[in-house]
Design a protein around this motif. Sequence first.
Motif, PDB file in Angstrom:
ATOM      1  N   LEU A   1       0.779  -1.385   0.092  1.00 11.04           N
ATOM      2  CA  LEU A   1       0.082  -0.033   0.030  1.00 11.04           C
ATOM      3  C   LEU A   1       0.882   1.284   0.112  1.00 11.04           C
ATOM      4  N   TRP A   2       1.961   1.365   0.640  1.00  8.32           N
ATOM      5  CA  TRP A   2       2.836   2.457   0.703  1.00  8.32           C
ATOM      6  C   TRP A   2       3.463   2.630  -0.588  1.00  8.32           C
ATOM      7  N   ILE A   3       3.866   1.440  -1.301  1.00  4.93           N
ATOM      8  CA  ILE A   3       4.410   1.770  -2.676  1.00  4.93           C
ATOM      9  C   ILE A   3       3.051   2.372  -3.637  1.00  4.93           C
ATOM     10  N   ALA A   4       2.156   1.732  -3.545  1.00  7.86           N
ATOM     11  CA  ALA A   4       1.034   2.281  -4.401  1.00  7.86           C
ATOM     12  C   ALA A   4       0.635   3.740  -3.924  1.00  7.86           C
ATOM     13  N   ALA A   5       0.589   4.098  -2.961  1.00 11.15           N
ATOM     14  CA  ALA A   5       0.451   5.461  -2.473  1.00 11.15           C
ATOM     15  C   ALA A   5       1.572   6.624  -3.102  1.00 11.15           C
ATOM     16  N   THR A   6       2.646   6.035  -3.130  1.00 16.25           N
ATOM     17  CA  THR A   6       3.649   6.956  -3.964  1.00 16.25           C
ATOM     18  C   THR A   6       3.237   7.515  -5.327  1.00 16.25           C
ATOM     19  N   HIS A   7       2.203   6.728  -5.793  1.00 12.92           N
ATOM     20  CA  HIS A   7       1.698   7.244  -7.423  1.00 12.92           C
ATOM     21  C   HIS A   7       0.852   8.092  -7.207  1.00 12.92           C
ATOM     22  N   ALA A   8       0.400   8.593  -5.950  1.00 10.53           N
ATOM     23  CA  ALA A   8      -0.889   9.360  -5.828  1.00 10.53           C
ATOM     24  C   ALA A   8      -0.452  10.528  -4.932  1.00 10.53           C
ATOM     25  N   GLN A   9       0.931  10.689  -4.854  1.00  7.28           N
ATOM     26  CA  GLN A   9       1.167  11.694  -3.685  1.00  7.28           C
ATOM     27  C   GLN A   9       0.664  13.026  -4.044  1.00  7.28           C
ATOM     28  N   ALA A  10       0.289  13.393  -5.030  1.00  8.29           N
ATOM     29  CA  ALA A  10      -0.355  14.629  -5.172  1.00  8.29           C
ATOM     30  C   ALA A  10      -1.544  14.949  -4.492  1.00  8.29           C
ATOM     31  N   ALA A  11      -2.277  13.884  -4.064  1.00 12.31           N
ATOM     32  CA  ALA A  11      -3.583  13.795  -3.612  1.00 12.31           C
ATOM     33  C   ALA A  11      -3.430  13.911  -2.017  1.00 12.31           C
ATOM     34  N   TRP A  12      -2.147  13.598  -1.377  1.00 15.94           N
ATOM     35  CA  TRP A  12      -1.958  13.549  -0.114  1.00 15.94           C
ATOM     36  C   TRP A  12      -1.600  14.614   0.761  1.00 15.94           C
ATOM     37  N   ALA A  13      -2.039  15.044   1.752  1.00 13.76           N
ATOM     38  CA  ALA A  13      -1.689  16.117   2.676  1.00 13.76           C
ATOM     39  C   ALA A  13      -0.323  15.790   3.635  1.00 13.76           C
ATOM     40  N   HIS A  14      -0.285  14.343   3.650  1.00 11.10           N
ATOM     41  CA  HIS A  14       0.845  13.937   4.421  1.00 11.10           C
ATOM     42  C   HIS A  14       1.697  12.889   3.525  1.00 11.10           C
TER      43      HIS A  14
ATOM     44  N   GLU B   1     -11.705  10.639   3.338  1.00  6.57           N
ATOM     45  CA  GLU B   1     -11.397  10.899   4.867  1.00  6.57           C
ATOM     46  C   GLU B   1     -11.918   9.635   5.483  1.00  6.57           C
ATOM     47  N   PRO B   2     -11.079   8.529   5.115  1.00  3.36           N
ATOM     48  CA  PRO B   2     -11.428   7.096   5.508  1.00  3.36           C
ATOM     49  C   PRO B   2     -11.337   6.712   7.066  1.00  3.36           C
ATOM     50  N   PRO B   3     -12.348   6.175   7.756  1.00  5.81           N
ATOM     51  CA  PRO B   3     -12.218   6.045   9.126  1.00  5.81           C
ATOM     52  C   PRO B   3     -10.804   5.242   9.351  1.00  5.81           C
ATOM     53  N   MET B   4     -10.302   5.651  10.492  1.00 10.20           N
ATOM     54  CA  MET B   4      -9.106   5.201  11.221  1.00 10.20           C
ATOM     55  C   MET B   4      -9.098   4.756  12.333  1.00 10.20           C
ATOM     56  N   PRO B   5      -8.410   3.311  12.401  1.00  7.85           N
ATOM     57  CA  PRO B   5      -8.266   2.680  13.834  1.00  7.85           C
ATOM     58  C   PRO B   5      -7.269   3.397  14.747  1.00  7.85           C
ATOM     59  N   VAL B   6      -6.632   4.608  14.371  1.00  5.75           N
ATOM     60  CA  VAL B   6      -5.534   5.189  15.189  1.00  5.75           C
ATOM     61  C   VAL B   6      -5.756   6.764  14.807  1.00  5.75           C
ATOM     62  N   GLU B   7      -5.103   7.418  15.772  1.00  6.58           N
ATOM     63  CA  GLU B   7      -5.238   8.886  16.009  1.00  6.58           C
ATOM     64  C   GLU B   7      -4.209   9.815  15.748  1.00  6.58           C
ATOM     65  N   ASP B   8      -4.411  10.925  15.582  1.00 11.34           N
ATOM     66  CA  ASP B   8      -3.131  11.986  15.620  1.00 11.34           C
ATOM     67  C   ASP B   8      -2.123  11.644  14.457  1.00 11.34           C
ATOM     68  N   ARG B   9      -0.956  11.647  14.769  1.00 11.76           N
ATOM     69  CA  ARG B   9       0.059  11.575  13.902  1.00 11.76           C
ATOM     70  C   ARG B   9       0.244  10.364  13.186  1.00 11.76           C
ATOM     71  N   ALA B  10      -0.117   9.108  13.879  1.00 16.09           N
ATOM     72  CA  ALA B  10      -0.426   7.736  13.036  1.00 16.09           C
ATOM     73  C   ALA B  10      -1.421   7.915  12.169  1.00 16.09           C
ATOM     74  N   ALA B  11      -2.311   8.620  12.338  1.00 15.17           N
ATOM     75  CA  ALA B  11      -3.579   8.546  11.553  1.00 15.17           C
ATOM     76  C   ALA B  11      -3.205   9.406  10.161  1.00 15.17           C
TER      77      ALA B  11
ATOM     78  N   PRO C   1      -3.108   7.865   3.835  1.00 16.55           N
ATOM     79  CA  PRO C   1      -2.832   7.538   2.318  1.00 16.55           C
ATOM     80  C   PRO C   1      -2.828   5.953   2.067  1.00 16.55           C
ATOM     81  N   LEU C   2      -2.462   5.252   2.810  1.00 15.91           N
ATOM     82  CA  LEU C   2      -2.396   3.788   2.481  1.00 15.91           C
ATOM     83  C   LEU C   2      -3.692   3.111   2.840  1.00 15.91           C
ATOM     84  N   VAL C   3      -4.439   3.654   3.825  1.00 12.41           N
ATOM     85  CA  VAL C   3      -6.084   3.120   3.907  1.00 12.41           C
ATOM     86  C   VAL C   3      -6.825   3.723   3.014  1.00 12.41           C
ATOM     87  N   ALA C   4      -6.507   4.964   2.261  1.00 13.09           N
ATOM     88  CA  ALA C   4      -7.526   5.668   1.231  1.00 13.09           C
ATOM     89  C   ALA C   4      -7.291   4.533  -0.046  1.00 13.09           C
TER      90      ALA C   4
END
Length: 410
Positions: free
Chosen positions: A42-55, A224-234, A239-242
């Motif tokens: 999922l991290w590798i996949a997220a690199t191809h959409a980095q224009a979409a991410w805030a983090h 804005e996917p529901p996340m099982p963690v909060e703050d910086r971990a979220a 991006p990976l969960v999205a």
Amino acid sequence: MNQPTSTADQPVDGAAILDQLHGCLTKYVILPSPEAVDAVALWIAATHAQAAWAHAPRLVIRAPEKRCGKSRLLDIVEGCCHDPLITVNASPAAVYRAIGTGQPPTLLVDEADTLFGGKNADANEDLRGLLNAGHQRNRPAIRWDNNTQSLEKIPTFAMAALAGIGAMPDTIEDRAVVIRMRRRAPGEKVAPYRHRRDGPALRTVAQQLAGWLRANLTTLEAAEPPMPVEDRAADTWEPLVAVADLAGGTWPARARHAVTVLTAEADEAGNVSHRVRLLADIRTAFTTLGDPTAAPTADLLTALNSDPEAPWADSGPNGLTGKKLGDLLRDFEIRSETIRFTVGQAKGYTRDAFTDAWQRYCPQPETPATGVSVPNVPTSFPQVIPGTDYPTGTDQSVPRRTPATAPGTH
């Protein structure tokens, strides 16, 4: 969302592309767990959409020793990620210029332990600052340009992966998906990787990822996917969960399971600062002393310095001192005071002075009463505990429960 569309409006099976990427990873590398494989894919996949991410989450690939597969994993990441820029000793200035090109590459740093460990740590402080700032969009580096006599803002936002032996700096791992590699056991087999022979197949996967994800940048940017963690971990994992939610199939559940498992591993591995470790050890010291409402500094120092698994005895020729203890606690607004004990007055600390810091920085999980139903909350969620159960009396006269050395002077 399970049937994202390509630019040609033809259905694209994102889950199948992620499954193919998953197969590439497991073909060439033995990762420590199924959750780790899913997270890297999922991290590798997220690199191809980095224009979409805030983090821009970091990927930290660390190992306890050589020959644990970290460099081979970085090879596969290089083959499948967006526009890889791999280095082992790039200067901060070169990295700044590479990132500030409008379409930043994916920065891959091998042998990162040589950059941030030992005598090189201070020399590479600029690079660590870049990696920290680049986790969040719109955090440029500001430099003075003598040629134009003006301030220059250099973008820092980019996805980055780091591989090395041992832990990376806390500030980097706190912004990262951390994969703890280990040496292959007897019987664990992988296919040999040859860049010239196997690289084209990985680039084909990369092209499929890019075509699928770039056609859905608007959807991913609004996610804005529901996340099982909060703050910086979220922030790091979102991006990976999205991407997983866009793919559908089994990936949404697998992504969230990977989040909870790997963040819990990071918590259990003691990825905490020196001072937070001190707070937790002082709580243990109070318990060892019988949970008094106050304790002399000398008694706390004896308990801390006598723990063979703690770092305090190595803090100096005589271990942790009263002055050093006070310095470490001052930022938590915890200070020693003169307290009346049964043997006389001495410098010490009240237990309730630590309560707020314990709850904020190193809370203990609640133990539910028998028969009481509690929600099933992932272990990586911060746990909120009630105040301690001792009375907050004004009398600070405390009986000594155990023999102690002479009262300290701090």
